[in-house]
Design a protein around this motif. Structure first.
Motif, mmCIF file in Angstrom:
data_model
loop_
_atom_site.group_PDB
_atom_site.id
_atom_site.type_symbol
_atom_site.label_atom_id
_atom_site.label_comp_id
_atom_site.label_asym_id
_atom_site.label_seq_id
_atom_site.Cartn_x
_atom_site.Cartn_y
_atom_site.Cartn_z
ATOM 1 N N TRP A 260 -4.096 4.389 -5.654
ATOM 2 C CA TRP A 260 -4.259 4.285 -4.074
ATOM 3 C C TRP A 260 -5.547 4.972 -3.542
ATOM 4 O O TRP A 260 -6.077 4.226 -2.751
ATOM 5 C CB TRP A 260 -2.923 4.932 -3.429
ATOM 6 C CG TRP A 260 -2.883 4.905 -1.781
ATOM 7 C CD1 TRP A 260 -2.369 3.844 -0.962
ATOM 8 C CD2 TRP A 260 -3.686 5.769 -0.948
ATOM 9 N NE1 TRP A 260 -2.726 4.153 0.172
ATOM 10 C CE2 TRP A 260 -3.544 5.101 0.563
ATOM 11 C CE3 TRP A 260 -4.255 6.942 -1.147
ATOM 12 C CZ2 TRP A 260 -3.778 5.989 1.509
ATOM 13 C CZ3 TRP A 260 -4.995 7.508 0.132
ATOM 14 C CH2 TRP A 260 -4.499 7.104 1.366
ATOM 15 N N CYS A 261 -6.048 6.060 -3.875
ATOM 16 C CA CYS A 261 -7.028 6.564 -3.471
ATOM 17 C C CYS A 261 -8.285 5.424 -3.855
ATOM 18 O O CYS A 261 -9.237 5.429 -3.117
ATOM 19 C CB CYS A 261 -7.463 7.693 -4.034
ATOM 20 S SG CYS A 261 -6.295 9.269 -3.239
ATOM 21 N N TYR B 108 0.781 4.128 -2.738
ATOM 22 C CA TYR B 108 0.605 5.585 -2.518
ATOM 23 C C TYR B 108 1.730 6.463 -2.939
ATOM 24 O O TYR B 108 1.567 7.359 -3.732
ATOM 25 C CB TYR B 108 0.549 5.671 -0.645
ATOM 26 C CG TYR B 108 0.487 7.093 -0.343
ATOM 27 C CD1 TYR B 108 -0.738 7.936 -0.170
ATOM 28 C CD2 TYR B 108 1.486 7.863 0.070
ATOM 29 C CE1 TYR B 108 -0.696 8.837 -0.074
ATOM 30 C CE2 TYR B 108 1.559 9.141 0.404
ATOM 31 C CZ TYR B 108 0.295 9.620 0.422
ATOM 32 O OH TYR B 108 0.201 10.829 0.821
ATOM 33 N N GLN C 210 -8.084 2.391 -1.757
ATOM 34 C CA GLN C 210 -8.590 2.851 -0.270
ATOM 35 C C GLN C 210 -9.876 3.034 -0.110
ATOM 36 O O GLN C 210 -10.521 2.527 0.870
ATOM 37 C CB GLN C 210 -7.626 3.998 0.288
ATOM 38 C CG GLN C 210 -6.369 3.891 0.345
ATOM 39 C CD GLN C 210 -5.768 2.818 1.168
ATOM 40 O OE1 GLN C 210 -6.207 2.509 2.382
ATOM 41 N NE2 GLN C 210 -4.953 1.698 0.542
ATOM 42 N N GLU D 20 0.690 -1.143 -0.188
ATOM 43 C CA GLU D 20 0.034 0.027 -0.101
ATOM 44 C C GLU D 20 0.901 1.257 -0.048
ATOM 45 O O GLU D 20 0.364 2.212 -0.634
ATOM 46 C CB GLU D 20 -0.865 0.046 1.200
ATOM 47 C CG GLU D 20 -1.911 -1.127 1.126
ATOM 48 C CD GLU D 20 -1.716 -2.360 1.692
ATOM 49 O OE1 GLU D 20 -0.457 -2.376 2.427
ATOM 50 O OE2 GLU D 20 -2.329 -3.484 1.467
#
Length: 163
Positions: free
Chosen positions: A15-16, A8, A19, A4
């Motif tokens: 990544w967004c 990021y 998540q 992760e």
């Protein structure tokens, strides 16, 4: 946290999305979490952060396309040197903004159509009659504008005047 963290650092957009998906899955699967922990809205905010980055990249591509179209339409315009300078700055910012996860989301067809409209309006503003012949179909793929070695003058020359 290793993978992760790498995602990021390498691709905030991806990544967004990851998540947000993870938080939504957590919200559906874990009924033991506090009621005031609004995971759905937190996920939405994180997802919006990624979309904001994508909007910035899309906007920069559009601005570059606008200047290319203006130069095609008005090859003798006195502002052409300034347009080149703006494109170089915008392209450098684009290279700093774009991530691999965004590339497939750049819709050059939509961007080009909007750029044609913007270019026509901008040319009228500087008292240059927009020439007919600019296609609403993108003449180049998005990759062309995202290339590290993108060259404004070569692009304008390749596409030629619209008259």
């Amino acid at each position: 946290m290793g993978m992760e963290h790498k995602t990021y650092e390498a691709d905030l957009f991806v990544w967004c999305q990851q998540q947000a998906d993870g938080l939504r899955a957590l919200s559906r699967s874990r009924r033991d979490l506090p009621d005031d922990l609004d995971l759905e809205h937190i996920a939405e905010e994180i997802e919006d952060m990624g979309r904001s980055e994508l909007r910035e990249a899309t906007s920069l591509v559009r601005q570059i396309c606008v200047r290319v179209i203006m130069a095609m339409s008005a090859p003798e315009a006195p502002d052409r040197a300034r347009w080149r300078s703006e494109v170089v700055s915008w392209h450098n910012l684009l290279l700093d903004t774009i991530t691999p996860g965004m590339i497939d989301r750049i819709d050059i067809g939509v961007i080009w159509r909007r750029a044609v409209s913007e270019a026509k309006a901008a040319l009228i503003e500087i008292n240059v009659a927009p020439q007919a012949g600019v296609s609403f179909q993108a003449p180049l793929p998005a990759d062309h504008f995202l290339d590290e070695d993108f060259d404004y003058d070569a692009t304008v020359a390749r596409l030629g005047p619209t008259a």
